[in-house]
Design an enzyme around this catalytic site. Sequence first.
Site, PDB file in Angstrom:
ATOM      1  N   GLY A  13       0.832  -1.212   0.000  1.00  0.00           N
ATOM      2  CA  GLY A  13       0.000   0.000   0.000  1.00  0.00           C
ATOM      3  C   GLY A  13       0.856   1.247   0.000  1.00  0.00           C
ATOM      4  O   GLY A  13       1.858   1.306   0.705  1.00  0.00           O
ATOM      5  N   ARG A  74       1.081  -5.060  -5.084  1.00  0.00           N
ATOM      6  CA  ARG A  74       1.429  -6.273  -4.339  1.00  0.00           C
ATOM      7  C   ARG A  74       1.635  -7.325  -5.432  1.00  0.00           C
ATOM      8  O   ARG A  74       0.848  -7.401  -6.364  1.00  0.00           O
ATOM      9  CB  ARG A  74       0.296  -6.649  -3.384  1.00  0.00           C
ATOM     10  CG  ARG A  74       0.063  -5.534  -2.346  1.00  0.00           C
ATOM     11  CD  ARG A  74      -0.927  -5.940  -1.271  1.00  0.00           C
ATOM     12  NE  ARG A  74      -1.033  -4.895  -0.260  1.00  0.00           N
ATOM     13  CZ  ARG A  74      -1.960  -3.928  -0.249  1.00  0.00           C
ATOM     14  NH1 ARG A  74      -2.872  -3.877  -1.205  1.00  0.00           N
ATOM     15  NH2 ARG A  74      -1.970  -3.012   0.689  1.00  0.00           N
ATOM     16  N   ASP A 105       6.040  -5.239   5.831  1.00  0.00           N
ATOM     17  CA  ASP A 105       6.658  -6.555   6.042  1.00  0.00           C
ATOM     18  C   ASP A 105       6.650  -7.421   4.778  1.00  0.00           C
ATOM     19  O   ASP A 105       7.593  -8.172   4.532  1.00  0.00           O
ATOM     20  CB  ASP A 105       5.936  -7.299   7.177  1.00  0.00           C
ATOM     21  CG  ASP A 105       6.483  -6.904   8.549  1.00  0.00           C
ATOM     22  OD1 ASP A 105       7.636  -6.426   8.609  1.00  0.00           O
ATOM     23  OD2 ASP A 105       5.756  -7.056   9.537  1.00  0.00           O
ATOM     24  N   THR A 127       4.443   2.390   5.684  1.00  0.00           N
ATOM     25  CA  THR A 127       3.038   1.951   5.715  1.00  0.00           C
ATOM     26  C   THR A 127       2.288   2.802   6.731  1.00  0.00           C
ATOM     27  O   THR A 127       2.820   3.082   7.811  1.00  0.00           O
ATOM     28  CB  THR A 127       2.870   0.456   6.079  1.00  0.00           C
ATOM     29  OG1 THR A 127       1.501   0.221   6.442  1.00  0.00           O
ATOM     30  CG2 THR A 127       3.754   0.010   7.219  1.00  0.00           C
ATOM     31  N   ASP A 129       0.003   1.856   8.482  1.00  0.00           N
ATOM     32  CA  ASP A 129      -0.459   1.008   9.596  1.00  0.00           C
ATOM     33  C   ASP A 129       0.478   1.052  10.811  1.00  0.00           C
ATOM     34  O   ASP A 129       0.064   0.705  11.909  1.00  0.00           O
ATOM     35  CB  ASP A 129      -0.593  -0.452   9.136  1.00  0.00           C
ATOM     36  CG  ASP A 129      -1.537  -0.608   7.961  1.00  0.00           C
ATOM     37  OD1 ASP A 129      -2.425   0.244   7.788  1.00  0.00           O
ATOM     38  OD2 ASP A 129      -1.372  -1.583   7.200  1.00  0.00           O
ATOM     39  N   ASP A 131       2.622  -1.017  11.568  1.00  0.00           N
ATOM     40  CA  ASP A 131       2.523  -2.362  12.153  1.00  0.00           C
ATOM     41  C   ASP A 131       3.793  -3.190  11.946  1.00  0.00           C
ATOM     42  O   ASP A 131       3.772  -4.404  12.124  1.00  0.00           O
ATOM     43  CB  ASP A 131       1.322  -3.116  11.554  1.00  0.00           C
ATOM     44  CG  ASP A 131       1.434  -3.274  10.037  1.00  0.00           C
ATOM     45  OD1 ASP A 131       2.291  -2.618   9.416  1.00  0.00           O
ATOM     46  OD2 ASP A 131       0.654  -4.062   9.471  1.00  0.00           O
ATOM     47  N   ARG A 173      -5.121  -2.484   8.868  1.00  0.00           N
ATOM     48  CA  ARG A 173      -5.048  -3.927   8.623  1.00  0.00           C
ATOM     49  C   ARG A 173      -5.317  -4.672   9.936  1.00  0.00           C
ATOM     50  O   ARG A 173      -6.335  -4.412  10.554  1.00  0.00           O
ATOM     51  CB  ARG A 173      -3.683  -4.306   8.039  1.00  0.00           C
ATOM     52  CG  ARG A 173      -3.714  -5.598   7.217  1.00  0.00           C
ATOM     53  CD  ARG A 173      -2.366  -5.880   6.610  1.00  0.00           C
ATOM     54  NE  ARG A 173      -2.053  -5.010   5.509  1.00  0.00           N
ATOM     55  CZ  ARG A 173      -2.445  -5.237   4.249  1.00  0.00           C
ATOM     56  NH1 ARG A 173      -3.142  -6.285   3.959  1.00  0.00           N
ATOM     57  NH2 ARG A 173      -2.127  -4.394   3.287  1.00  0.00           N
TER      58      ARG A 173
END
Length: 322
Positions: A13, A74, A105, A127, A129, A131, A173
């Site tokens: 993303g 992706r 990741d 990202t 996120d 995360d 996510r």
Amino acid sequence: MKINTIGVLTSGGDAPGMNAAVRAVVRSALDRGLKVKGILRGYNGLIDDEITDLNIRSVSDIIHRGGTVLYTARSPRFREEEGMQTAMQTCQRQGIDGIVCIGGDGTFRGARDLSLHGIPCVGVPGTIDNDIASTEYSIGFDTAVNTCMEMVDRLRDTAQSHDRCTVVEVMGRGAGYLALHSGVACGATAVVVPEIKIDVEEDIIGKIMRAKKTGKKHFIVVVAEGVGGVDMLAGRIQTETGIDTRATVLGHVQRGGSPSVRDRVTASKMGYEAVQLLAQGIGNRVVAEKDGKIVDYDIYEALNMEKAFDEKLYRIANAINN
Ligand code: F6P
């Protein structure tokens, strides 16, 4: 290994600040006398040979732009051995000796696999996120949280005018960082994240009712997309509390926009560090932020790390947002 030419790609993303990272990579590489090639549409660009030469002016006027000028994707094909082999042939044909891979990741797993096949890669975390376990901060998060804050502030205006409850889903996510930080920044009555199990009756309905008794008339509930179900939750809040309730899913608006200072500066530092590693022939690394400093880790190590959720901030949100 002597490095003459490096490639740069963005994958997964898009995130605000990716362009600032690309710019930093290109300018830092040129500064070290390296040639730079832009790989378009993530790892697909290596399979489809979508590669473009980049010079000092190729990255002018992009530091302030959201999205990614290199495009992103992706790439399931890259996870197959055939895709990897084609990518390797492209690198050889194009003379690409190493690659800076900007993304999350999934992007780092691609970088690890390419490194294993002989092309040194360095990952840069990007990202919204936030995360990625190996880094306290990933490029794009600050801008996205600010966008969420602005959007939820707008929802607050209308919720306040109508004495309503607004239930808003933010991205992330499987992670709740975006939800937690926007919830704190917007003073949400309740924040719902995948990392913390809650009792809807006690922690949302009960909290709203207790706040109502103190005179509060409008409410914000921020829900991470990893929990989801905002329509159902809004219906339940309305039925059980009698408060008119609306649900909103913020969606991809969170991914766009001009990057914040934090994202531009972090992207510039990380892009620079990634090139310093590659220029020395050091690959299979990811750049990260730890205690406010830029560090780097082995990709295997990075991918096996676990990210601790900020439970303290969650407790703070519960203590002060009521
Ligand atoms: O990883 C960034 C992210 O925006 C997530 O928050 C979200 O789950 C996902 O990407 C959405 O992906 P897509 O743009 O493919 O719908």
